[in-house]
Scaffold this motif. Structure first.
Motif, mmCIF file in Angstrom:
data_model
loop_
_atom_site.group_PDB
_atom_site.id
_atom_site.type_symbol
_atom_site.label_atom_id
_atom_site.label_comp_id
_atom_site.label_asym_id
_atom_site.label_seq_id
_atom_site.Cartn_x
_atom_site.Cartn_y
_atom_site.Cartn_z
ATOM 1 N N UNK A 91 1.285 11.154 42.738
ATOM 2 C CA UNK A 91 0.074 10.215 42.758
ATOM 3 C C UNK A 91 0.759 8.825 42.667
ATOM 4 N N UNK A 92 1.235 8.730 41.517
ATOM 5 C CA UNK A 92 1.679 7.203 41.157
ATOM 6 C C UNK A 92 2.710 6.762 42.220
ATOM 7 N N UNK A 93 3.738 7.787 42.419
ATOM 8 C CA UNK A 93 4.537 7.359 43.578
ATOM 9 C C UNK A 93 3.940 7.174 44.872
ATOM 10 N N UNK A 94 2.923 7.699 45.271
ATOM 11 C CA UNK A 94 2.322 7.301 46.528
ATOM 12 C C UNK A 94 1.739 6.025 46.579
ATOM 13 N N UNK A 95 0.952 5.631 45.381
ATOM 14 C CA UNK A 95 0.380 4.350 45.246
ATOM 15 C C UNK A 95 1.482 3.207 45.197
ATOM 16 N N UNK A 96 2.759 3.525 44.584
ATOM 17 C CA UNK A 96 3.609 2.494 44.615
ATOM 18 C C UNK A 96 4.388 2.372 45.980
#
Length: 456
Positions: free
Chosen positions: A54-59
């Motif tokens: 999820x954090x990678x997608x937001x990044x």
């Protein structure tokens, strides 16, 4: 059942066979406890992997957003570290220097600029290290397009989360683009000024059209007076001619005395002086009205002059009221004179607009009253125009001096009279305000310097 990652082996498949021999004979409780711990570890691993995705997608979304912003910028942008090494540029800079970002990363920022500007750019970091601010500077990029080579730059420090200097960001706009923007702005301003002047003239002509009946009445009185006096003077001239002709014919004293009585020569001699004075006064009144009309309708720059504001108030009120179908009562609270130096035509137009506005509010009311008052207060002349109408609602108070705002039916008002009056007062260093009267109605307060000698 705990989920299993696609294509992977359950950790229990690898660990359980190895532990079964080691813990054989130690009891079922130990075995159950080990399995439970493994489930907990595996669940934490799955949760961590999900959070990481999820954090990678937001990044990625944030990076795409930043990239789209940089791509949309027409200004050039360069970010570098504390050693002056380029870390990122935007497409606008790539287009001007003709190089891709990947070939510029890690290169000295000075290489982007012409030799005469390199010292200025490299000095930016030293200035930022000392804690000083950097003013806007014009520098030249090493670009093939000379039209966009000169840019106007702003440079700011870039700091980390601890506030330490980690580099700088330089943003610049091609001066050629700025010049085009300034030219467009000047053209728009000139067009706006012309439009405002045309609106002023249109409103002035509309006001003059409404005042035609009142002005015609103002002209009719002195013209009729002049005509009447001239006919009387013509008769008197004929009588004097007959008397002088008889005198030349050597008439006897008795005959001359009788003729003098018949022609009323003594009365003619008594009346001729006042008749001439009255005729001159009527002609002067016509001249003054014509001059006021010319001044009112003129679009030329008006120079300050000395005049009596009381007479101007009377004229403005007469022009407006005599053109009304139902004439409101006009009450005056004025001194004999209010001498001032200013732009007479502009003040006249303001007064006409204010009196006309009051008359429109009272249109059709048989008990309508307009109160005109004036006095000198310090260095100012204060003129008030009040009516006994319905007053101004709270919803309209803030809009009353806006252009095109009107509460009149469509086709009966331009909505420019008060707006123009407000601006004319301001240009003469004065002000125009409005208040509701406690007894009902509105009161407009015009404050003008008694001595206006500077150009507007």
């Amino acid at each position: 059942m705990t989920p299993r990652l696609p294509g992977s082996h359950d950790a229990r498949d690898l660990i359980v066979p190895q532990l079964s021999g080691a813990i054989e004979g130690t009891g079922d409780n130990v075995w159950i406890e080990v399995i439970q711990k493994m489930d907990e570890v595996y669940t934490d691993l799955v949760d961590s992997q999900t959070a990481l995705e999820e954090q990678n997608a937001r990044l990625e979304e944030a990076q795409d957003f930043i990239g789209s912003v940089l791509g949309a910028m027409t200004d050039v942008l360069v970010a570098c570290d504390t050693d002056g090494r380029i870390q990122q540029v935007n497409p606008a800079l790539e287009a001007i220097v003709g190089k891709r970002e990947r070939t510029l990363i890690g290169r000295p920022i000075a290489e982007l600029f012409q030799e005469k500007s390199q010292a200025v750019v490299t000095g930016f970091l030293q200035t930022l290290r000392s804690g000083e601010g950097i003013e806007q500077r014009d520098v030249s990029l090493a670009a093939s397009d000379s039209q966009n080579a000169l840019i106007s730059t702003i440079c700011t420090a870039r700091r980390d989360h601890r506030g330490r200097l980690v580099g700088m960001v330089l943003v610049g706009r091609p001066v050629g683009e700025l010049k085009r923007a300034y030219r467009d702005l000047d053209a728009a301003q000139a067009k706006l000024t012309r439009t405002q002047q045309q609106l002023f003239v249109s409103e002035k002509m509309a006001a003059l059209g409404r005042l035609v009946a009142g002005v015609a009445h103002e002209l009719n009185n002195p013209i009729s007076f002049v005509f009447g006096n001239m006919y009387a003077l013509k008769r008197y001239g004929s009588a004097i001619t007959r008397y002088l002709t008889a005198s030349d014919e050597n008439k006897s004293p008795e005959e001359m005395k009788e003729l003098r009585k018949d022609l009323k020569i003594d009365q003619v001699l008594r009346d001729i002086g006042p008749l001439v004075d009255g005729t001159l006064e009527g002609a002067e009144r016509v001249r003054d009205i014509v001059q006021e009309l010319r001044r009112f309708s003129s679009n030329q720059q008006e120079q300050p002059e000395e005049f009596n504001a009381v007479r101007l108030i009377h004229t403005a009120a007469d022009w407006v009221i005599k053109a009304q179908r139902v004439k409101p009562e006009v009450l005056l609270d004025l001194p004999d004179t209010l001498e001032m130096t200013g732009r007479k035509g502009q003040l006249h137009q303001i007064l006409v607009n204010l009196v006309q506005n009051a008359a429109d509010v009272l249109d059709g009311r048989p008990d309508g009253q307009i109160l005109l008052s004036g006095a000198r207060q310090g260095e100012d002349i204060v003129i008030k125009v009040a009516d006994n109408g319905t007053g101004i609602s709270d919803a309209h108070r803030d809009k009353i001096f806006e252009p095109f705002f009107t509460t009149k039916p469509i086709g009966t008002g331009t909505g420019l009279g008060l707006y123009i009056s407000y601006n004319m007062a301001a240009k003469q260093g004065g002000s125009l305000s409005v208040e509701n009267r406690p007894a009902g109605g509105a009161e407009f307060i015009l404050r003008i310097p008694a001595d206006v000698r500077t150009e507007s």
